[in-house]
Design a protein around this motif. Sequence first.
Motif, short mmCIF file in Angstrom:
data_model
loop_
_atom_site.label_atom_id
_atom_site.label_comp_id
_atom_site.label_asym_id
_atom_site.label_seq_id
_atom_site.Cartn_x
_atom_site.Cartn_y
_atom_site.Cartn_z
N LYS A 149 0.84 -1.19 0.00
CA LYS A 149 0.00 0.00 0.00
C LYS A 149 0.88 1.24 0.00
CE LYS A 149 -3.99 -2.00 2.41
NZ LYS A 149 -4.88 -1.91 3.61
N ILE A 150 0.53 2.18 -0.88
CA ILE A 150 1.30 3.41 -0.98
C ILE A 150 0.36 4.61 -0.97
CG2 ILE A 150 3.20 2.34 -2.26
CD1 ILE A 150 1.96 3.65 -4.83
N LYS A 151 0.93 5.78 -0.84
CA LYS A 151 0.19 7.03 -0.98
C LYS A 151 0.82 7.80 -2.13
CE LYS A 151 -2.58 10.46 0.01
NZ LYS A 151 -4.04 10.37 -0.30
N MET A 152 0.07 7.93 -3.22
CA MET A 152 0.58 8.64 -4.38
C MET A 152 0.74 10.13 -4.10
SD MET A 152 1.34 6.95 -7.17
CE MET A 152 1.18 8.21 -8.44
N PRO A 153 1.78 10.75 -4.68
CA PRO A 153 1.85 12.21 -4.64
C PRO A 153 0.64 12.81 -5.33
CG PRO A 153 3.90 11.25 -5.47
CD PRO A 153 2.90 10.14 -5.41
N ASP A 154 0.36 14.07 -5.04
CA ASP A 154 -0.79 14.74 -5.63
C ASP A 154 -0.67 14.80 -7.15
OD1 ASP A 154 -2.99 16.40 -6.17
OD2 ASP A 154 -1.78 18.21 -5.92
N THR A 155 -1.58 14.12 -7.84
CA THR A 155 -1.60 14.18 -9.31
C THR A 155 -2.62 15.18 -9.83
OG1 THR A 155 -3.17 12.34 -9.40
CG2 THR A 155 -0.82 11.80 -9.57
N TYR A 156 -3.48 15.68 -8.94
CA TYR A 156 -4.56 16.56 -9.38
C TYR A 156 -4.00 17.85 -9.99
CZ TYR A 156 -8.82 19.35 -9.41
OH TYR A 156 -9.88 20.14 -9.81
N HIS A 157 -3.10 18.48 -9.26
CA HIS A 157 -2.60 19.77 -9.74
C HIS A 157 -1.73 19.61 -10.99
CE1 HIS A 157 -3.81 20.92 -5.62
NE2 HIS A 157 -4.11 22.06 -6.22
N VAL A 158 -0.97 18.52 -11.06
CA VAL A 158 -0.12 18.31 -12.24
C VAL A 158 -0.99 18.09 -13.47
CG1 VAL A 158 1.69 16.88 -13.24
CG2 VAL A 158 1.73 17.40 -10.82
N SER A 159 -2.04 17.29 -13.33
CA SER A 159 -2.92 17.06 -14.48
C SER A 159 -3.75 18.30 -14.81
CB SER A 159 -3.82 15.85 -14.25
OG SER A 159 -4.56 15.97 -13.05
N SER A 160 -4.10 19.09 -13.78
CA SER A 160 -4.82 20.35 -14.03
C SER A 160 -3.94 21.33 -14.79
CB SER A 160 -5.25 20.99 -12.70
OG SER A 160 -6.20 20.19 -12.04
N ASN A 161 -2.65 21.30 -14.51
CA ASN A 161 -1.71 22.23 -15.15
C ASN A 161 -1.30 21.78 -16.55
OD1 ASN A 161 -1.60 23.86 -12.87
ND2 ASN A 161 0.25 22.90 -12.06
N TRP A 162 -1.64 20.55 -16.93
CA TRP A 162 -1.06 19.99 -18.15
C TRP A 162 -1.36 20.84 -19.39
CZ3 TRP A 162 -2.91 18.33 -22.86
CH2 TRP A 162 -1.99 17.65 -23.67
N GLU A 163 -2.59 21.30 -19.54
CA GLU A 163 -2.92 22.07 -20.74
C GLU A 163 -2.06 23.33 -20.85
OE1 GLU A 163 -6.59 23.06 -22.29
OE2 GLU A 163 -7.44 21.05 -22.25
#
Length: 469
Positions: free
Chosen positions: A297-311
């Motif tokens: 079991k792991i805790k992923m780093p925050d991917t929300y902001h990176v994917s929000s910034n992608w565009e």
Amino acid sequence: MNNSTDIHYLEMHELSQLIRSRKLSPVEVTKAQLSRIEALDGKLNSYARVTADIALEQAQQAEDELAKGICRSPLHGIPIAFKDLIDIAGVVTAAGMPLHAHRIPEHDATVVTRLREAGTVMLGKLQMTEGAFAIHHPDIVEPNNPWGAAYWAGASSSGAGVATAAGLCYGSLGSDTGGSIRFPCAANGLTGLKPTWGRVSRHGVMEMAASLDHVGPITRSARDTLFLLSTISGHDPLDPTSLSSVCLEVPSIEPSFKGLTVGVDLEWINKDVDPVIQKALEEIIRIIFAGGGRVKKIKMPDTYHVSSNWESHCGVQIAVAHEETYPKYAAQYGSALSRLIDGGRQLSGMDYQRILLEAQRFNGAMDALLQDIDIILAPVQPYAAPTHDQLANLAQDPEANRHLIQFTAPFNVSGHPCMSFPIGLTDNHMPIGGQFIGRKGGEATLCRAGMAVQEVSDWHKLRPNLNME
């Protein structure tokens, strides 16, 4: 095995054995592929252009060399195709853009040179979205998913996914800036790999976003992915961002989960994810356990902001890539690509720096997480087999796009390698895909894990039921 319906779905490693044992000839195989393309691609639209004369000439050369005992590589005599942003000398490379309909490169991309030297046969250039963004140009006929024409064929490497799934090539090269190798693999029941950034040369590949672009294989199995990747990877002095890495040795990698630790963040892979994908990933976890692997079991780093910034991250870079033609020829651009470029041109330097700092934080957090585990399990996308209607407004809705790319784009930003592979079918008999995410330079481990899944499952052997067959 003497007709196209017998041979067109062979995996490359299977075809390689038949060619080298002289049970099949490169010319025979190539003619069968060209006949199949002629018969089926009028409805599938996967090819931007077919290079039949070049293919037959290369097939004859391969056949003559093999007859003399000259075997360049395991890929010698195998027909493949290229996404239409990869330069091939003397052949139009348009990147899905009518603006570039007459652009003829003078030199091969490095990946093309390496595959030529390996003795592959080039069937042609594969259709793609405009400039490798989300949507095809309005004047270009979009490829049809061979599993169902109402369904998405994947993002920019759509033609590569369709042709490989329909048996119109034995493998293909695509590119991935936000998920465009992994999405077509998931949509078409295929296996592919977005390598570590810099692992595969981008010299001679038309740029979308320089720090996010990755070139990689789209195939029908993890072993075939390894075949192609081992040929195209390695340092290239023509690409200053190319890593000084050695090529993968195909025979040294065997399928096994023994000794591997697979990280799983159940909250991350289940939140807003279709139940059919959740259930399929549970089966992959069972396969890992049964194969002797460890699940942590792991805790992923925050991917929300990176994917929000992608565009915005991509938009700035694609604005630079297109500065010679945009806005000068803006009228020849489709609305989706125009919007992305306009957004990039308007972003302030301070806002872009904030995006870069967030990317650096995510990159470091991923490197730290992968010190204690070998690979991470994830879906490719949060919903299974979307229809064209479901995705109609994707390119105009940043939040809808963020939701789609939340499991893919973060690893374009960080540069970590990802292997996409089939994990089942929906109730409508459409493919769904999962992915393994690895350490930088960890492609061998990803291929090993992908092959281990495919040793005990047959999802990668399922084929679309083409009504034109």
